[in-house]
Design an enzyme around this catalytic site. Structure first.
Site, PDB file in Angstrom:
ATOM      1  N   SER A   1       0.831  -1.207   0.137  1.00  0.00           N
ATOM      2  CA  SER A   1       0.127   0.074   0.048  1.00  0.00           C
ATOM      3  C   SER A   1       0.880   1.164   0.083  1.00  0.00           C
ATOM      4  CB  SER A   1      -0.922  -0.197   1.105  1.00  0.00           C
ATOM      5  OG  SER A   1      -2.202   0.942   1.136  1.00  0.00           O
TER       6      SER A   1
ATOM      7  N   ASP B   1      -9.105  -4.051  -5.630  1.00  0.00           N
ATOM      8  CA  ASP B   1      -8.485  -3.201  -4.370  1.00  0.00           C
ATOM      9  C   ASP B   1      -9.428  -2.102  -4.162  1.00  0.00           C
ATOM     10  OD1 ASP B   1      -6.861  -1.862  -2.568  1.00  0.00           O
ATOM     11  OD2 ASP B   1      -5.225  -3.237  -3.089  1.00  0.00           O
TER      12      ASP B   1
ATOM     13  N   HIS C   1      -7.465  -5.700  -0.197  1.00  0.00           N
ATOM     14  CA  HIS C   1      -6.621  -4.762  -0.453  1.00  0.00           C
ATOM     15  C   HIS C   1      -5.170  -5.490  -0.348  1.00  0.00           C
ATOM     16  CE1 HIS C   1      -4.094  -1.225  -0.091  1.00  0.00           C
ATOM     17  NE2 HIS C   1      -4.012  -1.358   1.159  1.00  0.00           N
TER      18      HIS C   1
END
Length: 539
Positions: free
Chosen positions: A248, A480, A508
């Site tokens: 991320s 996602d 995610h």
């Protein structure tokens, strides 16, 4: 109040982390064990295209270490027992201001778990779980140190460093716990001028608190500075090149390192990738669409379940969304009891955050259905409040970590604010509500916090090419919500040596979330140095 991007380290094989939920950067992070099927995978190809020339590329730093930084690169950390079995901890120093190294230091907390063997040691593997604001040390000690594949733990020293501004390193602080409770309950979908003024006042108080409590540090928590800290750590650990797994926001951090130090790139995995060429407004609009996509998947699944409180068989995602929106409006008008010792009820803001938290992983959907059933049918908001609290990293005693403070500090320094005032937000509302009918309005107002930040941004949108770097694996998940798949495509088109690895699925990030195809490709790269074919897809 801030939506964040974050790692969700789930695995059907790994142990359950100590907490059930956590959250980081423009989105939250759900840590629940996922029972996912081992997936099949197929190779493919990816078309590259030239990015717009108007967005400049991040320039690499000189290869030679500046003399003014030699003492930082040459430091010898004193390792000690962390108090957690099998882990060592140390403190490393970096200059507060890289342009003025003599102006003082920032202290960076580091932890490691040494390679267990057998097999030849491959060096250090630095991990970052996302954010900004997520504690890499907590992630290492409570998940990765025992949850990463045994063969990876055997060959690498697993290492984590809390970035500047975060957790155990010199950290940003803004509000006390009582004020943070008030802040998280502020209505972030204002219906009139009075509520808009109250939201602006909340953002101002938050920003002023950060400026008052972290004045020295607040100007120096950018991603570029954190990436430079990583190079000091690489040298301190005795590694010629940096091996790294970032998820991320951690992909932005890792890509920034590659752009600054391309010749020092070892084996880099960027999972749930961000696109650094996008403006803050574009990123937030993309993310609104990403959360809408996740909600569509949840809605389709919900109506097939016997315990769905938002509609029965045959109900469309729009009908499910309308039911949820109606529930949010009721919470806005009349918060419901939540069994909180501090007297908090469940209002629209906390209720929305609780739902958003569960959008990060389909393993949380049963938990969300149960929480919504309790709230909607039994007038009990406790379960949904628990989801929101875990998202904000608020514990049972009412104490918050510094996650949200570091998150805002880095975001507001890295990019200019998407909106300067409420009027600009109101003009953009139609676009956000089109992107996400359920969450768009709140996500639009959520972006206003940086408009009142006490420190001017030092960063801007840019491409990262990292020419000369070894192969870098960029991982994207097609549905996602927090880091939309198009961002992984965008980053892979920029990085000269990128290999795009795609997981066709929900949730995610992809690594260690149950896909044997994804895990095998990444493990092979980490252990043998062989990257997957560019465009490889796993389903």
């Amino acid at each position: 109040m801030h939506i964040r991007r974050a790692l969700r380290p789930n695995s059907s094989r790994g142990p359950r982390p100590r907490t059930s939920l956590r959250a980081v950067r423009a989105g939250g992070t759900l840590l629940a064990a996922a029972a996912l099927l081992v997936s099949a995978c197929t190779p493919g190809t990816t078309q590259r295209r030239t990015e717009p020339a108007a967005v400049a590329a991040l320039a690499a730093l000189p290869r030679a270490t500046p003399p003014a930084l030699s003492s930082y690169y040459g430091q010898k950390p004193s390792w000690r027992d962390c108090g957690v079995a099998g882990f060592e901890c140390a403190t490393v120093k970096a200059p507060l201001d890289y342009d003025r190294p003599a102006a003082g230091d920032v202290r960076l907390a580091v932890a490691r778990k040494k390679a267990s063997g057998p097999g030849k040691r491959l060096g250090s593997l630095l991990l970052n779980p996302g954010g900004p604001g997520g504690s890499a040390i907590a992630y290492l000690q409570h998940y990765a140190g025992v949850g990463y594949p045994e063969e990876v733990r055997a060959r690498y020293d697993l290492v984590a460093m809390d970035p500047r501004g975060v957790s155990r390193s010199d950290s940003v602080q803004c509000l006390d716990d009582r004020d943070m409770d008030t802040y998280t309950q502020t209505d972030f979908t204002p219906d009139d001028r009075k509520e808009t003024d109250a939201l602006v006042a909340a953002y101002r108080k938050f920003a002023e608190g950060c400026g008052a409590h972290a004045a020295r540090l607040l100007r120096h928590v950018s991603t570029v500075e954190a990436a430079r800290d990583m190079d000091i750590l690489r040298a301190v650990l005795g590694d010629g090149k940096l091996n790294y797994v970032g998820a991320s926001y951690g992909t932005f951090l890792g890509a920034t390192y590659a752009g600054l130090f391309p010749q020092r790139v070892g084996r880099l995995v960027l999972d749930g990738a961000m696109d650094p060429s996008l403006s803050a407004r574009r990123m937030n609009l993309d993310q609104a669409a990403g959360f809408d996509g996740a909600f569509q998947s949840f809605a389709k699944d919900c109506v097939r379940q016997s315990d769905c409180p938002l509609g029965g068989p045959g109900a469309t995602p729009k009908q499910v969304g309308d039911q949820l929106a109606t529930f949010f409006r009721k919470l806005d008008a009349h918060p419901i009891p939540a069994g909180d010792a501090g007297g908090r009820g469940l209002g629209e803001s906390l209720g929305t955050i609780g739902v958003i938290a569960a959008m990060y992983d389909q393993a949380a959907w049963p938990q969300l259905r149960a929480a919504l059933t309790s709230a909607m049918k039994q007038n009990d908001g406790a379960a949904l409040l628990a989801l929101a609290d875990s998202y904000y990293e608020r514990d049972s005693s009412g104490h918050y970590t510094n996650l949200m403070y570091a998150n805002a500090a880095v975001n507001c320094l890295d990019l200019p604010a998407p909106f300067a005032d409420p009027e600009q937000v109101e003009e953009a509302l139609p676009a956000f509500e089109k992107a996400s009918p359920v969450f768009g309005r709140g996500l639009a107002w959520n972006t206003l916090n940086c408009a009142y930040w006490p420190v001017k941004p030092t960063g801007q949108s840019h491409r990262i090419e990292a020419r000369g770097a070894a192969p870098i694996v960029v991982v994207g998940t097609t549905r996602d919500p927090a880091t939309p798949y198009r961002w992984a495509q965008g980053l892979s088109r920029q990085l000269a040596s990128a290999r795009l690895l795609t997981f066709d699925g929900d949730g995610h990030t992809a690594y260690r979330r149950g896909s044997g195809c994804i895990d095998s490709a990444i493990n092979t790269y980490l252990l043998q140095g062989t990257p997957p074919a560019n465009g490889k897809r796993c389903s």
